[in-house]
Design a protein around this motif. Structure first.
Motif, PDB file in Angstrom:
ATOM      1  N   CYS A  58      14.280  25.920  22.422  1.00 28.56           N
ATOM      2  CA  CYS A  58      14.793  27.032  23.223  1.00 28.56           C
ATOM      3  C   CYS A  58      14.951  28.295  22.380  1.00 28.56           C
ATOM      4  O   CYS A  58      14.589  29.396  22.806  1.00 28.56           O
ATOM      5  N   ALA A  59      15.479  28.135  21.166  1.00 27.45           N
ATOM      6  CA  ALA A  59      15.659  29.289  20.283  1.00 27.45           C
ATOM      7  C   ALA A  59      14.313  29.876  19.877  1.00 27.45           C
ATOM      8  O   ALA A  59      14.156  31.102  19.789  1.00 27.45           O
ATOM      9  N   LYS A  60      13.319  29.016  19.641  1.00 25.64           N
ATOM     10  CA  LYS A  60      11.987  29.513  19.296  1.00 25.64           C
ATOM     11  C   LYS A  60      11.391  30.303  20.451  1.00 25.64           C
ATOM     12  O   LYS A  60      10.760  31.347  20.245  1.00 25.64           O
ATOM     13  N   PRO A 107       5.306  39.064  12.151  1.00 24.76           N
ATOM     14  CA  PRO A 107       6.591  38.356  12.117  1.00 24.76           C
ATOM     15  C   PRO A 107       7.042  37.998  13.509  1.00 24.76           C
ATOM     16  O   PRO A 107       7.176  38.853  14.369  1.00 24.76           O
ATOM     17  N   ALA A 108       7.283  36.714  13.756  1.00 30.31           N
ATOM     18  CA  ALA A 108       7.663  36.248  15.090  1.00 30.31           C
ATOM     19  C   ALA A 108       9.166  36.142  15.236  1.00 30.31           C
ATOM     20  O   ALA A 108       9.649  35.665  16.235  1.00 30.31           O
ATOM     21  N   PHE A 109       9.904  36.589  14.266  1.00 28.08           N
ATOM     22  CA  PHE A 109      11.351  36.543  14.385  1.00 28.08           C
ATOM     23  C   PHE A 109      11.950  37.565  13.459  1.00 28.08           C
ATOM     24  O   PHE A 109      11.276  38.110  12.595  1.00 28.08           O
ATOM     25  N   ALA A 110      13.220  37.830  13.649  1.00 30.63           N
ATOM     26  CA  ALA A 110      13.878  38.894  12.890  1.00 30.63           C
ATOM     27  C   ALA A 110      14.143  38.502  11.455  1.00 30.63           C
ATOM     28  O   ALA A 110      14.504  39.341  10.648  1.00 30.63           O
ATOM     29  N   THR A 147      13.144  33.645  20.601  1.00 31.41           N
ATOM     30  CA  THR A 147      12.715  34.482  19.480  1.00 31.41           C
ATOM     31  C   THR A 147      11.329  35.042  19.722  1.00 31.41           C
ATOM     32  O   THR A 147      11.068  36.232  19.489  1.00 31.41           O
ATOM     33  N   ASP A 148      10.411  34.206  20.183  1.00 26.30           N
ATOM     34  CA  ASP A 148       9.059  34.679  20.483  1.00 26.30           C
ATOM     35  C   ASP A 148       9.092  35.733  21.584  1.00 26.30           C
ATOM     36  O   ASP A 148       8.347  36.718  21.535  1.00 26.30           O
TER      37      ASP A 148
END
Length: 237
Positions: free
Chosen positions: A78-80, A12-15, A83-84
């Protein structure tokens, strides 16, 4: 023939994803003049041999990629990237350094909290200042995670995030206990002495990826537990 083992990780690359995805292994064998990638025998199902077939492996990989893309479709670049950086330690060297730093930071915070239970602490007022700084940093981390996660609803129901967000409780008490009377201040000190080490220990669960696989296995076992209990009850009667 020479064989090399390649592991494809779908983490999982994000919450927003609460369940661990599948890790699939392939073996690369040289056949003739070309290279052919086939699943290892342990990951393959050949009419009686345990494991999964090639079609099932491809389907799991496709589902993992689709889940990642569905969660990230509304994220800005930017958010990606943020998150990464926070969720995937393999995304960059900086992300790996951050994960190692947070592990060491959490361990130091746990040691300081446990030392207070032995009445070993920094001289005042540095003890409260250090505790406030640690809790503020931990709260800042989870706030940033929630701000940039692609699915806030899933993130807020994720047990790991709930544990991390519980760091708000000791931080709030540390900031407000000076305005309380003496009796309540002593009660707050006792509560912090007991709760802070537990919260910081639970936060370490996020730092062990294999723990997620163990939690998923327990969830699968719990689904079959009522049937087993009913069978044992009938046999006992």
């Amino acid at each position: 023939d020479d064989a090399a083992c390649i592991e494809v990780k779908c983490l999982p690359a994000f919450a927003g994803i609460t369940e661990p995805l599948t890790s699939v292994k392939f073996a690369e064998n040289e056949v003739g003049s070309g290279n052919e990638s086939v699943p290892l025998l342990s990951d393959r199902e050949d009419d009686g041999v345990g494991g999964t077939s090639q079609a099932q492996i491809d389907e799991k990989l496709a589902q993992a990629r689709q889940a990642l893309q569905e969660g990230r479709v509304k994220q800005s670049p930017c958010a990606k990237a943020i998150t990464d950086f926070l969720e995937d330690s393999d995304s960059s060297v900086a992300a790996r350094f951050y994960q190692d730093f947070m592990t060491i930071f959490n361990l130091c915070a746990i040691v300081l909290a446990l030392l207070e239970t032995l009445d070993v602490r920094l001289p005042p007022p540095y003890d409260e200042r250090v505790a406030t700084g640690i809790d503020a940093f931990l709260v800042l981390e989870i706030v940033v995670r929630l701000m940039f996660c692609p699915n806030c609803r899933s993130a807020l129901t994720n047990p790991q995030n709930i544990i991390d967000f519980s760091s708000v409780i000791p931080l709030t008490m540390l900031l407000t206990k000076d305005y309380l009377d003496r009796a309540l201040e002593l009660a707050v000190d006792d509560f912090l002495l007991v709760s802070v080490p537990v919260i910081r220990l639970l936060r370490m669960v996020r730092r062990f990826p294999h723990m997620q696989l163990l939690i998923s296995a327990f969830k699968t076992c719990l689904e079959a537990l009522p049937v087993l209990l009913y069978t044992m009850a009938v046999m006992g009667i």
